[in-house]
Structure formats: C-alpha cells, structure tokens
Design an enzyme around this catalytic site. Structure first.
Site, PDB file in Angstrom:
ATOM      1  N   GLY A   1       0.848  -1.194   0.000  1.00  0.00           N
ATOM      2  CA  GLY A   1       0.000   0.000   0.000  1.00  0.00           C
ATOM      3  C   GLY A   1       0.885   1.245   0.000  1.00  0.00           C
ATOM      4  N   VAL A   2       0.274   2.411  -0.147  1.00  0.00           N
ATOM      5  CA  VAL A   2       1.098   3.621  -0.128  1.00  0.00           C
ATOM      6  C   VAL A   2       1.179   4.162   1.297  1.00  0.00           C
ATOM      7  CG1 VAL A   2       0.862   4.426  -2.495  1.00  0.00           C
ATOM      8  CG2 VAL A   2      -0.926   4.949  -0.856  1.00  0.00           C
ATOM      9  N   GLY A   3       2.207   4.959   1.587  1.00  0.00           N
ATOM     10  CA  GLY A   3       2.296   5.611   2.894  1.00  0.00           C
ATOM     11  C   GLY A   3       3.631   5.356   3.553  1.00  0.00           C
ATOM     12  N   ASN A   4       3.719   5.922   4.739  1.00  0.00           N
ATOM     13  CA  ASN A   4       4.942   5.916   5.523  1.00  0.00           C
ATOM     14  C   ASN A   4       5.466   4.516   5.824  1.00  0.00           C
ATOM     15  OD1 ASN A   4       6.537   7.820   6.576  1.00  0.00           O
ATOM     16  ND2 ASN A   4       5.104   8.479   8.168  1.00  0.00           N
TER      17      ASN A   4
ATOM     18  N   GLU B   1      -0.285  -2.213  -6.879  1.00  0.00           N
ATOM     19  CA  GLU B   1      -1.106  -1.185  -7.528  1.00  0.00           C
ATOM     20  C   GLU B   1      -0.281   0.021  -7.933  1.00  0.00           C
ATOM     21  OE1 GLU B   1      -5.256  -1.644  -5.109  1.00  0.00           O
ATOM     22  OE2 GLU B   1      -4.220   0.257  -5.006  1.00  0.00           O
TER      23      GLU B   1
ATOM     24  N   ILE C   1      -6.878   0.774  10.019  1.00  0.00           N
ATOM     25  CA  ILE C   1      -7.253   1.739  11.054  1.00  0.00           C
ATOM     26  C   ILE C   1      -7.234   1.042  12.407  1.00  0.00           C
ATOM     27  CG2 ILE C   1      -9.255   3.026  11.950  1.00  0.00           C
ATOM     28  CD1 ILE C   1      -9.710   3.896   8.996  1.00  0.00           C
TER      29      ILE C   1
ATOM     30  N   ASN D   1     -10.823   6.658   3.633  1.00  0.00           N
ATOM     31  CA  ASN D   1     -10.529   6.663   2.189  1.00  0.00           C
ATOM     32  C   ASN D   1     -11.405   5.660   1.447  1.00  0.00           C
ATOM     33  OD1 ASN D   1      -8.379   8.488   2.681  1.00  0.00           O
ATOM     34  ND2 ASN D   1      -7.035   6.770   3.189  1.00  0.00           N
TER      35      ASN D   1
ATOM     36  N   GLY E   1      -7.512  -1.512  -2.946  1.00  0.00           N
ATOM     37  CA  GLY E   1      -7.199  -2.869  -3.400  1.00  0.00           C
ATOM     38  C   GLY E   1      -6.879  -3.803  -2.249  1.00  0.00           C
TER      39      GLY E   1
ATOM     40  N   LYS F   1      -3.938   9.290  17.605  1.00  0.00           N
ATOM     41  CA  LYS F   1      -4.328  10.537  18.289  1.00  0.00           C
ATOM     42  C   LYS F   1      -3.630  10.676  19.649  1.00  0.00           C
ATOM     43  CE  LYS F   1      -7.188  11.668  14.976  1.00  0.00           C
ATOM     44  NZ  LYS F   1      -6.558  12.384  13.881  1.00  0.00           N
TER      45      LYS F   1
HETATM   46  N1  COA Z   1      -9.086   5.382  15.148  1.00  0.00           N
HETATM   47  C1  COA Z   1      -9.283   6.653  14.758  1.00  0.00           C
HETATM   48  N2  COA Z   1      -8.452   7.312  13.942  1.00  0.00           N
HETATM   49  C2  COA Z   1      -7.356   6.647  13.529  1.00  0.00           C
HETATM   50  C3  COA Z   1      -7.072   5.341  13.915  1.00  0.00           C
HETATM   51  C4  COA Z   1      -7.993   4.697  14.762  1.00  0.00           C
HETATM   52  N3  COA Z   1      -7.799   3.448  15.158  1.00  0.00           N
HETATM   53  N4  COA Z   1      -5.919   4.967  13.342  1.00  0.00           N
HETATM   54  C5  COA Z   1      -5.496   5.998  12.609  1.00  0.00           C
HETATM   55  N5  COA Z   1      -6.365   7.012  12.731  1.00  0.00           N
HETATM   56  C6  COA Z   1      -6.271   8.317  12.077  1.00  0.00           C
HETATM   57  C7  COA Z   1      -4.909   8.956  12.280  1.00  0.00           C
HETATM   58  O1  COA Z   1      -4.858   9.655  13.486  1.00  0.00           O
HETATM   59  C8  COA Z   1      -4.839   9.863  11.076  1.00  0.00           C
HETATM   60  O2  COA Z   1      -5.666  10.982  11.322  1.00  0.00           O
HETATM   61  P1  COA Z   1      -5.287  12.445  10.783  1.00  0.00           P
HETATM   62  O3  COA Z   1      -5.363  12.325   9.281  1.00  0.00           O
HETATM   63  O4  COA Z   1      -6.372  13.307  11.366  1.00  0.00           O
HETATM   64  O5  COA Z   1      -3.911  12.707  11.300  1.00  0.00           O
HETATM   65  C9  COA Z   1      -5.515   9.046   9.985  1.00  0.00           C
HETATM   66  O6  COA Z   1      -6.367   8.111  10.665  1.00  0.00           O
HETATM   67  C10 COA Z   1      -4.544   8.283   9.105  1.00  0.00           C
HETATM   68  O7  COA Z   1      -3.707   7.555   9.929  1.00  0.00           O
HETATM   69  P2  COA Z   1      -2.187   7.210   9.565  1.00  0.00           P
HETATM   70  O8  COA Z   1      -1.580   6.512  10.735  1.00  0.00           O
HETATM   71  O9  COA Z   1      -1.500   8.404   9.001  1.00  0.00           O
HETATM   72  O10 COA Z   1      -2.420   6.101   8.484  1.00  0.00           O
HETATM   73  P3  COA Z   1      -2.009   5.862   7.005  1.00  0.00           P
HETATM   74  O11 COA Z   1      -1.747   7.092   6.225  1.00  0.00           O
HETATM   75  O12 COA Z   1      -0.956   4.816   7.047  1.00  0.00           O
HETATM   76  O13 COA Z   1      -3.369   5.237   6.469  1.00  0.00           O
HETATM   77  C11 COA Z   1      -5.263   3.829   6.294  1.00  0.00           C
HETATM   78  C12 COA Z   1      -3.990   4.153   7.092  1.00  0.00           C
HETATM   79  C13 COA Z   1      -5.889   2.581   6.885  1.00  0.00           C
HETATM   80  C14 COA Z   1      -6.235   4.981   6.359  1.00  0.00           C
HETATM   81  C15 COA Z   1      -4.815   3.600   4.802  1.00  0.00           C
HETATM   82  O14 COA Z   1      -3.861   2.576   4.770  1.00  0.00           O
HETATM   83  C16 COA Z   1      -5.978   3.220   3.924  1.00  0.00           C
HETATM   84  O15 COA Z   1      -6.703   4.074   3.433  1.00  0.00           O
HETATM   85  N6  COA Z   1      -6.196   1.899   3.728  1.00  0.00           N
HETATM   86  C17 COA Z   1      -7.277   1.379   2.924  1.00  0.00           C
HETATM   87  C18 COA Z   1      -6.928   1.288   1.478  1.00  0.00           C
HETATM   88  C19 COA Z   1      -5.698   0.460   1.232  1.00  0.00           C
HETATM   89  O16 COA Z   1      -5.320  -0.398   1.996  1.00  0.00           O
HETATM   90  N7  COA Z   1      -5.050   0.751   0.132  1.00  0.00           N
HETATM   91  C20 COA Z   1      -3.870   0.055  -0.298  1.00  0.00           C
HETATM   92  C21 COA Z   1      -4.271  -1.168  -1.014  1.00  0.00           C
HETATM   93  S1  COA Z   1      -3.503  -1.312  -2.473  1.00  0.00           S
END
Ligand code: COA
Length: 505
Positions: A272-275, A297, A367, A387, A391, A411
């Site tokens: 997936g994308v991200g940190n 992807e 999440i 989001n 995939g 948080k």
């Molecule tokens: N409850 C509430 N909020 C939460 C949380 C939880 N358990 N876990 C994370 N968050 C919040 C964070 O605080 C952050 O909030 P902010 O934007 O207000 O700062 C936000 O959610 C994103 O969290 P972060 O730790 O930066 O996650 P991320 O950028 O690594 O994204 C997902 C995590 C799950 C949102 C992301 O991976 C995603 O959209 N996944 C679904 C799609 C996917 O998997 N795509 C790849 C497949 S090819």
C-alpha cells in the site's frame, strides 16, 4: 514536445478545443468515468473548467443543482476531486477517494460514495450494475495516427471507461513523459462469465496485452491540451514507529525463509502507499534481498530505488505515485526503468486469480484490528469514511500472506488500534494472516480465535492498553457464553463509545 505535437490522428486533431468548451459537453446528471489512480494520470484541465461552470450555474437562483457522478480508478487530486467537491458538483463517487473535501461531504451526507474492491469496478461497469456511462474523460500521453491512445502515468479503469462510454473526452498532457510509450500492457482478453478464459500471466514480468488503448474515433467529442504535473505528494522520511514496524516485517521474512516457507527472493510484493510501506521497502533495499518482484497497484519512490539497486528486478502496477524527487529520478533515468516497469489496468493488477497464482505478499495499512484479527481499514469509529477499501481486499483475500500494519495507538495515545471488537469490518479474521504494530508482530496463521487473541494482545497492543484488553478477554472467557470467540457483547464497542463521548478510549 507540446501537446499539439502529440496528436497525430488528423480526425481527432479536428476535435481540439478549450477545456471550457469541453466541459460544456458534460450534462448534469452524467455518469463520467475519469482517469486517475493515486494522484497519477487524472485529467487536469476539464474538471477545473467543469467545476467553474457548476459554480456559476448553481449560483443562479432557483436553478436545479448541477451534479455529476464521478467514477475513477482510485484517488485523484485537488484539481479533480477537490474542485468538484468544493462546488458540491458530485452526486455519487466511486470506487476510492482520499480527498479531504470529498471525505467531508461523504461524512456529512451530501455526497454518496460506493466503496468498491478495485479489481471489481470494471466487472460492475460491464455488468451494468452502475448504470450507463455517458462520458469518459481520460488523460493520455499522446494520440497515435490511427487514433489509438498512449496511456499516461496510470491505467486504472481507463480501458473499461473508453469501451463503456457513449462519448469520450481526451486530455493530452504534455507533462507526461512521452517515453512512457511502451511501458503499458493493456489486456483485451477479459470477459464476463460464462465466457471467461484463464489469464495467462504466471510471472510479474509477463506481458499479455497491448501498448495502447483502442479508441473508436467517432466516440471522441473533444480533445483538450493540458500541461500540468501529477499530484506528486512530497515523500515523507519514515519515522521511528514505521521503522520499527518495518523491522518486525523484515525479521519475519527472514524467519520464513529459514523455515523454507518463503523463497529467498520472497514472493511478489504488494505494498500500500504511505509511511510504513515505504519504510518496509527501504528496509528490504538495505537488506540482503536481491531479484525481488512486485505485483502491486502503485509504484512509489521506494520501488524506483529498489529497481535501480537491483533489489527488485521488475515491478508491475497500475499507476505511479511518486514525489517530485521521484518524478525527477524517473524522468532522468527512464531508459533504465522502462524495461523493469509494467503498467496494467486495475482489473489485472488486482485480479484475484493472479494474486492467488503468484502468491502475493500483501502489506496494507489498517485503522484498527480486533483481538480476533478482524480488520477495519476504512471507517473511523465505525461510521466516518476515511478513504476506502481500495485494493486491500483484493490482495488480502487472495494473496499468500496478508499483512496488516498500524501504529498501536492513534491521536497521541487516546485511541488503541487494537480493540475488543472492530467498529467496522473490511477484512475478516479469515483473510488476515499477520498483524504488525511497532510493539511487535502476531502471526495468526493456523491459530484458533482464542489463540489469536493472546498473540495479538501480547505482541501488538500498546502497553497502555494491554492490561485492559487482557481484562476484557479474561472476563469474556469466564462469561459462561460462547467459548469459540468469547465476547462481552454489551462492552465490545464500549471503547469506541467512550472515545466518542470522552475523547479517550
Ligand atoms: N481510530 C481513529 N483514527 C485513527 C485510527 C484509529 N484506530 N488509526 C489511525 N487514525 C487516524 C490517524 O490519526 C490519522 O488521522 P489524521 O489524518 O487526522 O492525522 C488518519 O487516521 C490516518 O492515519 P495514519 O496513521 O497516518 O495512516 P495511514 O496514512 O498509514 O493510512 C489507512 C492508514 C488505513 C487509512 C490507509 O492505509 C488506507 O486508506 N487503507 C485502505 C486502502 C488500502 O489499503 N489501500 C492500499 C491497497 S492497495
């Protein structure tokens, strides 16, 4: 090379017009299939012109609201999702978004959103479940003499949109590197059941399709020139938490190789994308791995580095998602990358048959996860869309290993990512094989629900929440109710309730 010089088909050159004129050809209520996947290859001129038109029309007193339905490959950018959502121009959005204004509208109920597995969107469209597609609005890198199209930095659902739409608007973007030509693999062998045939792809490097999109010139109602870069979000250096998560995954891979359960080249990686995924890629690149492959992807900066260093021999994806530095690196060394990167449509990059055959190692963010291994990837506190599933379901359900990652808290520690029961389920306990937080890794394969709970609490929960999770689990175990997946039903979602009411789980 100017956009104009990239339009070699005389018939289509005659349909050149401004973005404003092209936007006038899109009627209210239209189903519009747009290109775009993870901020790459989306149309950059017409959506802005359309938003401006909508803003003016909706400002007229007594006018019917002008809105369209927007279907894409995946997320786009402020110039598409952002501008259209801002003017309240989107009635319904699918299949994935990550735009803050869209998110706000989805969550305040002023925009409908259909969150779909990305591999399934074309099947939905072909089957007619989404209604008729009126217009396809597609960014391309060029138009060939015979009217076929050179795809740009993403393919996504473009093949399907071009085939399905009554009318087509093309944006020819001169900022897309013309050397992308030849890097795509557009497969024309898909069909609806009962006419499906096996997809003859057995290695991520296989090519099974064409370089170009076929496009009937008579459907093209407008061609627009554009000259703008993809979203290209800056690359964030990985933080300590991501690096710890990455290290747990790397240690796990090494153990699996020692045990003979993974080959030393691993299996094709989906990330997936991200940190966190970027930190894993960095870790793989720094480690002893060579000749890995990716069937994924999105190609991120980390994958370019791995291709250059030889850690990765080939990367198959449906889109790029590069930072400005990544774009520069790619453009400057495109000759090195062009034989090692293949871009496919998303119904192939995410295809269940291929994910299962190739034995994908799927690594995706989550999440939250519950003590039994159910994963929520999409809904904050069970109700607010983040989001979308993207995939992740395609790969998690069908891959060889499905790994879900998250920091153990969110948080500033008010939220535990490990909870008694997830507030929304995207990936069931049956599809989730490994959970990783910075605290550690829980390998859930072959474990019963009660064994899984012990592993997840012990290895993945944050120490601030671990005692409360133990306490919940122990009391559920002694509740005298079902012992297969013990729960205290009245309490299972109380952590989320407490956060909503008190701001702390
Ligand atoms: N409850 C509430 N909020 C939460 C949380 C939880 N358990 N876990 C994370 N968050 C919040 C964070 O605080 C952050 O909030 P902010 O934007 O207000 O700062 C936000 O959610 C994103 O969290 P972060 O730790 O930066 O996650 P991320 O950028 O690594 O994204 C997902 C995590 C799950 C949102 C992301 O991976 C995603 O959209 N996944 C679904 C799609 C996917 O998997 N795509 C790849 C497949 S090819």
């Amino acid at each position: 090379m100017s956009a104009n010089a990239r339009i070699l088909c005389p018939t289509l050159k005659q349909r050149l017009m401004s973005a404003e004129k092209a936007a006038e050809l899109i009627p209210a209520g239209a189903n519009v299939g747009m290109s775009g996947f993870t901020g790459a290859g989306y149309p950059k001129a017409v959506p802005g012109a359309l938003a401006e038109r909508i803003r003016k029309l909706n400002a007229c007193e007594g006018s019917e609201p002008f809105r369209i339905n927007v279907w894409t490959g995946a997320s786009t950018a402020p110039e598409l999702d952002g501008v259209l959502a801002e003017v309240d121009g989107i009635e319904m959005r699918l299949p994935f978004q990550s735009d803050p204004i869209c998110r706000q509208r989805i969550n305040n109920g002023t925009m409908d959103y259909v969150d779909l597995h990305l591999s399934e969107v074309s099947q939905y469209a072909w089957s007619g479940f989404l209604g008729k597609m009126d217009i396809a609005l597609i960014e391309v890198a060029g138009i060939r003499e015979d009217g076929s199209l050179i795809p740009s930095s993403s393919i996504g659902n473009n093949k399907t949109w071009i085939e399905q739409a009554d009318k087509i608007i093309l944006e020819v973007n001169s900022q897309q590197n013309i050397k992308l030509e030849g890097m795509h693999d557009v497969y024309y062998g898909t069909a609806l059941p009962p006419h499906r045939k096996p997809i003859m792809l057995t290695d991520p490097s296989d090519r099974i399709g064409e370089f170009y999109f076929e496009c009937p010139p008579e459907k093209v109602i407008a061609v627009v020139e554009s000259n703008a870069a993809d979203r290209n979000s800056p690359f964030k250096a990985s933080d300590e938490t991501s690096q710890k998560i990455a290290q747990h995954i790397l240690d796990f891979f090494e153990r699996e190789i020692e045990l003979g359960r993974l080959p030393k080249e691993l299996l094709p990686i989906q990330s997936g994308v991200g940190n966190i995924p970027n930190a894993v890629l960095e870790g793989l690149d720094a480690g002893p791995f060579k000749n890995l492959t990716a069937f994924t992807e999105v190609i991120q900066d980390g994958m370019l580095k791995m291709l250059k260093s030889g850690t990765l021999s080939v990367a198959s994806a449906t889109a790029f998602s590069l930072s400005p530095e990544g774009i520069k690196e790619f453009d400057e060394n495109i000759d090195l990358y062009r034989d090692k990167i293949i871009l496919r449509q998303q119904d192939i990059s995410n295809h269940p048959e291929l994910a299962r055959r190739l034995g994908i190692i799927a690594m995706n963010g989550m999440i939250e996860c519950d003590i039994y291994g159910n994963v929520n990837s999409t809904h904050i506190m069970g109700t607010r869309m983040m989001n979308g599933i993207g995939g992740s379901g395609d790969f998690a359900r069908n891959g060889y290993l499905s790994i879900f990652v998250s920091p153990s808290i969110a948080k500033d520690g008010a939220i535990s990512s490990i909870v008694p029961m997830v507030s929304h389920v995207d990936h069931t306990e049956h599809d989730v094989k490994v959970i990783v937080t910075e605290q550690g890794l829980a390998d859930l394969r072959g474990l019963s629900p009660r064994q899984r709970a012990r592993e997840i609490i012990k290895n993945c929960a944050h120490p601030d929440f671990r005692p409360a999770l133990h306490d919940y689990f122990e009391r559920a175990l002694h509740s005298g109710r079902g012992m297969h997946t013990p729960h205290l039903l009245g309490e299972a979602l109380s952590w989320h309730q407490r956060y909503e009411e008190e701001g702390q789980m």
